[in-house]
Design an enzyme around this catalytic site. Structure first.
Site, PDB file in Angstrom:
ATOM      1  N   THR A 116     -15.108   6.887  -8.942  1.00  0.00           N
ATOM      2  CA  THR A 116     -16.268   7.462  -8.280  1.00  0.00           C
ATOM      3  C   THR A 116     -17.161   8.151  -9.291  1.00  0.00           C
ATOM      4  OG1 THR A 116     -17.006   8.946  -6.502  1.00  0.00           O
ATOM      5  CG2 THR A 116     -15.138   9.680  -7.810  1.00  0.00           C
ATOM      6  N   SER A 160      -5.109  13.411  -3.910  1.00  0.00           N
ATOM      7  CA  SER A 160      -6.006  14.569  -3.836  1.00  0.00           C
ATOM      8  C   SER A 160      -5.463  15.749  -3.060  1.00  0.00           C
ATOM      9  CB  SER A 160      -7.345  14.147  -3.220  1.00  0.00           C
ATOM     10  OG  SER A 160      -7.174  13.706  -1.884  1.00  0.00           O
ATOM     11  N   THR A 214     -28.491  -1.075   0.586  1.00  0.00           N
ATOM     12  CA  THR A 214     -29.469  -0.723  -0.438  1.00  0.00           C
ATOM     13  C   THR A 214     -28.783  -0.136  -1.663  1.00  0.00           C
ATOM     14  OG1 THR A 214     -31.145  -0.298   1.255  1.00  0.00           O
ATOM     15  CG2 THR A 214     -31.505   0.702  -0.906  1.00  0.00           C
ATOM     16  N   SER A 220       0.831  -1.205   0.000  1.00  0.00           N
ATOM     17  CA  SER A 220       0.000   0.000   0.000  1.00  0.00           C
ATOM     18  C   SER A 220       0.865   1.253   0.000  1.00  0.00           C
ATOM     19  CB  SER A 220      -0.900   0.003   1.241  1.00  0.00           C
ATOM     20  OG  SER A 220      -1.698   1.159   1.310  1.00  0.00           O
ATOM     21  N   HIS A 235      -9.929  10.714  -8.421  1.00  0.00           N
ATOM     22  CA  HIS A 235      -9.674  12.117  -8.754  1.00  0.00           C
ATOM     23  C   HIS A 235      -9.201  12.279 -10.195  1.00  0.00           C
ATOM     24  CE1 HIS A 235     -10.321  13.731  -4.719  1.00  0.00           C
ATOM     25  NE2 HIS A 235      -9.759  12.621  -4.293  1.00  0.00           N
ATOM     26  N   LYS A 285     -17.478  12.856  -8.215  1.00  0.00           N
ATOM     27  CA  LYS A 285     -16.554  13.960  -8.431  1.00  0.00           C
ATOM     28  C   LYS A 285     -16.740  14.501  -9.845  1.00  0.00           C
ATOM     29  CE  LYS A 285     -13.351  12.848  -4.725  1.00  0.00           C
ATOM     30  NZ  LYS A 285     -14.198  11.889  -4.000  1.00  0.00           N
TER      31      LYS A 285
END
Length: 407
Positions: free
Chosen positions: A244, A188, A277, A136, A216, A247
Site C-alpha cells: 500500500t 495488523s 478511474t 488462505s 503493514h 500507510k
C-alpha cells in the site's frame, strides 16, 4: 417490513454492546503531526494521534509535499480516466517503476487502494487459473478474503502461521492442482509476523504460487523499506508482493509487484483495475517521492523503532498488558468492549489523546484492545503523557495489571 426501524434496532444493538463506531473529525497539523485538531460541536481542540497508519509521518514530509504540489501545478487535479482510457500518466509509470525496483520485480501495477489491489488481484488469479486452490491464512485481511470469495475458487483455510497445518492441507490437495498460498507479513491487529521463508519452502515443495500482503511492512522493514521479505532476503521467492501507499508511505493507493507476465495478466483481466478511474497524478508523484526517500533514508525507521521500544518498556513497567510481538504495532489489551470504548473516549476527552478502540468484529470478542502505533514524529514527552494517562485509566477502570515478576 419497516426498513428504518430494522436499521435503527441493529445500530442500537451495536451501541449496547459497545461496538458502535464513532468517527472523530480530525485535521492533521502539517509539519507538527501527530498534533491535530478535533472538531466537535463545541469547536476545535488540540489532540495527539497515536493510532495513525501514517507510520513514519511521510504524509507531511517536505519531499512528498513538494512532489505533489509540482504535479498538481504541472498537470492538474485528476487523471481524467481509467488507466485504459487516457488515465495512464507519466507519474503513474514512474511510480510503478519505483515499486518494481523496491521489490526486485520486473513490474508493478497500481490500484486505487490496498483493499482493491488484494480484492482484484486474488479474485482474478484464483478465478482465471483453471482448478486453482487458494490456501488462505486464517487471519488474512478482509480484502484478501473478499477477493478469494469473489473468485469462487476452492478455498482452504489454514491455521494462522501454523506451518504443520499448512503442509497437511497442501499434501491433502491433488498434486497436479494449481495452488496459491495467500498470507500477510505483519498482521495488523496482533502485530505478529509470518514465517515467510518456511512458507516459501512449502510452496516450492508442493508447486504453489505465493501471494504476500506487505501493507503493514512496506517502508518500515528492510534496508530500503521493501518490507519483511526484503529484510529477510526473500523477495525473489515470492510470486506476488502486494503493498500500500497509504500507510508508511503516507499517501494513497495500492499495488502489486511481480513478474511482467503476472502484472500484465492482472492488468488485462481484473475488473477492479480496468473499470475504475486512475489515481490522481499528484498522488502518484507524491507516493513516488516517498518511496524514493525511504529507499535512501533509514532515519525514520530507526527513530520509530526507538519510540516503540520506549513505550513498550513503560507499559511493561506499569503492568499494562500488551501483546508481545516483533513488529511496530503495540496492541494494548483491554478485553472488554465497554471499557475499551470508555478508555478511548476518556483519553480523548480528558487527555487530548486519540486512540480508536478496536472491538468486534475487527477482533474476536474478549480481545478488545487499543492499537497503538508509535512513530518517529512522536516525542519522548508524548510517550510519557500517553503512559501516564493509560496508567490512570487502568486504575479507574479496575483492569488487572501484570506484575513485573510474572512478565
Amino acid at each position: 417490513m419497516n426498513y428504518q426501524s430494522y436499521f435503527r434496532s441493529r445500530l442500537d444493538a451495536l451501541r449496547d454492546e459497545g461496538n458502535y463506531r464513532v468517527f472523530a473529525e480530525l485535521e492533521r497539523d502539517c509539519g507538527a503531526f501527530p498534533a491535530a485538531r478535533q472538531y466537535t460541536g463545541r469547536g476545535a481542540r488540540e489532540v495527539t494521534i497515536w493510532c495513525s497508519n501514517d507510520y513514519l509521518g511521510m504524509g507531511q514530509h517536505p519531499d512528498v509535499l513538494a512532489a505533489m504540489h509540482a504535479a498538481l501545478d504541472r498537470c492538474g487535479a485528476g487523471a481524467g480516466g481509467t488507466r485504459n482510457i487516457s488515465g495512464t500518466t507519466h507519474d503513474h509509470v514512474l511510480l510503478e517503476r519505483e515499486l518494481a525496483d523496491l521489490h526486485g520485480k520486473a513490474a508493478a501495477l497500481l490500484f486505487t487502494s490496498g483493499y482493491v489491489s488484494n480484492w482484484a488481484t486474488l479474485g482474478t488469479l484464483a478465478a482465471q487459473i483453471p482448478g486453482c486452490i487458494v490456501f488462505s491464512d486464517a487471519l488474512n485481511h478482509a480484502s484478501m478474503i473478499e477477493g478469494i470469495r469473489a473468485s469462487r475458487a476452492h478455498k482452504v483455510i489454514w491455521k494462522h502461521n501454523d506451518l504443520a497445518d499448512l503442509e497437511a492441507k497442501l499434501a491433502a490437495a491433488p498434486a497436479d492442482a494449481p495452488k496459491l498460498i495467500a498470507f500477510e507479513s505483519v498482521y495488523s491487529m496482533d502485530g505478529d509476523i509470518a514465517p515467510i521463508e518456511a512458507i516459501c519452502d512449502l510452496a516450492d515443495r508442493y508447486g504453489a504460487m505465493t501471494y504476500l500482503d506487505e501493507v503493514h511492512a512496506v517502508g518500515l522493514y528492510g534496508p530500503r523499506g521493501g518490507g519483511v521479505a526484503e529484510r529477510d532476503g526473500l523477495m525473489d521467492r515470492l510470486t506476488v508482493i502486494e503493498g500500500t501507499l497509504g500507510k508508511a508511505f503516507g499517501v494513497m493507493g495500492g499495488y502489486i509487484a511481480a513478474s511482467a507476465e503476472v502484472c500484465d495478466f492482472v492488468r488485462s483481466f481484473a475488473s477492479g483495475f480496468i473499470f475504475t478511474t486512475a489515481l490522481p497524478p499528484a498522488v502518484a508523484a507524491a507516493a513516488a517521492a516517498s518511496v524514493r526517500h525511504l529507499k535512501a533514508s533509514d532515519v525514520e525507521r530507526r527513530l520509530q523503532r526507538q519510540r516503540v521500544s520506549q513505550l513498550r518498556d513503560r507499559l511493561t513497567a506499569m503492568g499494562i498488558p500488551h501483546l508481545p510481538n516483533p513488529s511496530h504495532i503495540i496492541p494494548v489489551m483491554v478485553g472488554d468492549p465497554v471499557k475499551c470504548k470508555f478508555i478511548s473516549d476518556t483519553l480523548l476527552d480528558e487527555f487530548g489523546i486519540y486512540i480508536q478502540p478496536i472491538n468486534y468484529p475487527t477482533v474476536p470478542k474478549g480481545t478488545e484492545r487499543l492499537r497503538i502505533t508509535p512513530s518517529p514524529v512522536h516525542s519522548e514527552a508524548d510517550v510519557d503523557r500517553l503512559a501516564q494517562a493509560l496508567g490512570e485509566l487502568w486504575q479507574r477502570c479496575q483492569i488487572a495489571r501484570i506484575p513485573l515478576a510474572a512478565q
